[in-house]
Design a protein around this motif. Structure first.
Motif, PDB file in Angstrom:
ATOM      1  N   HIS A  14       0.834  -1.199   0.000  1.00  0.00           N
ATOM      2  CA  HIS A  14       0.000   0.000   0.000  1.00  0.00           C
ATOM      3  C   HIS A  14       0.879   1.264   0.000  1.00  0.00           C
ATOM      4  N   ALA A  17       3.163   1.240  -3.495  1.00  0.00           N
ATOM      5  CA  ALA A  17       2.416   1.577  -4.708  1.00  0.00           C
ATOM      6  C   ALA A  17       1.934   3.026  -4.685  1.00  0.00           C
ATOM      7  N   ASN A 134      -7.496  -3.487  -1.517  1.00  0.00           N
ATOM      8  CA  ASN A 134      -8.014  -3.734  -2.857  1.00  0.00           C
ATOM      9  C   ASN A 134      -8.648  -2.468  -3.434  1.00  0.00           C
ATOM     10  N   THR A 137      -5.962  -0.191  -4.628  1.00  0.00           N
ATOM     11  CA  THR A 137      -5.389  -0.725  -5.868  1.00  0.00           C
ATOM     12  C   THR A 137      -6.287  -0.397  -7.046  1.00  0.00           C
ATOM     13  N   TRP A 159       1.847  -5.693  -7.470  1.00  0.00           N
ATOM     14  CA  TRP A 159       2.373  -6.144  -6.177  1.00  0.00           C
ATOM     15  C   TRP A 159       3.573  -7.055  -6.373  1.00  0.00           C
TER      16      TRP A 159
END
Length: 170
Positions: A14, A17, A134, A137, A159
């Motif tokens: 998390h 990214a 999620n 993402t 990931w």
């Protein structure tokens, strides 16, 4: 892999990214492109980053603080580019230290919270926590698609790239 280790990895992802996205071509977009309606759910890069920050704050409050803030999901928390980016970069760092405090059996429990419409909800803890990562993402993916649509290269945020990087580290 145990659930605590799995979620620790998600917490690291998390941060990784989000930081890759924030240091990508997003930072060099013109003001017009920053606020342009790209057809995203929250319209623009600016709107989507604000939503990412709002959602991260909302879910953190529900999980870590036992609070259920009631705030519209399209609320603009910061009007300035630097402020929303700084706040989001900081917000995502909270998860890993908090995750490290959880007892393994907590993942088998429930999360109880109140939705924005006042509805009381009780859902399984681990899948709900998975949703947090999620969800982020999903919206990071929208932002990379928006960059591509603006003829800007998007960062590679899979990931697996973090996992490969971590596997190479001593």
């Amino acid at each position: 892999m145990s659930l605590p280790n799995y979620f620790a990895s998600l917490g690291r992802y998390h941060v990784w990214a989000t930081n890759k996205l924030l240091t990508s071509n997003l930072k060099s977009l013109s003001d017009a492109d920053w606020r342009r309606d790209c057809g995203l759910f929250f319209r623009s890069v600016h709107g989507t980053l604000n939503h990412l920050l709002l959602a991260d704050n909302l879910w953190y409050a529900r999980f870590a603080e036992g609070r259920s803030p009631r705030i519209p999901l399209d609320t603009e928390l910061h009007s300035e580019r630097a402020a929303v980016c700084e706040a989001l970069a900081q917000a995502v760092t909270r998860w890993s230290p908090w995750l490290a405090t959880l007892a393994p059996e907590r993942y088998d429990g429930e999360l109880a919270y109140t939705r924005n419409n006042g509805e009381q909800v009780r859902i399984p803890f681990a899948p709900a926590l998975g949703h947090v990562f999620n969800h982020a993402t999903h919206h990071r993916g929208q932002l990379t698609a928006a960059l591509t649509g603006m003829v800007q290269p998007g960062p590679e945020l899979d990931w697996v790239y973090l996992l490969q990087q971590e596997a190479k580290s001593p």
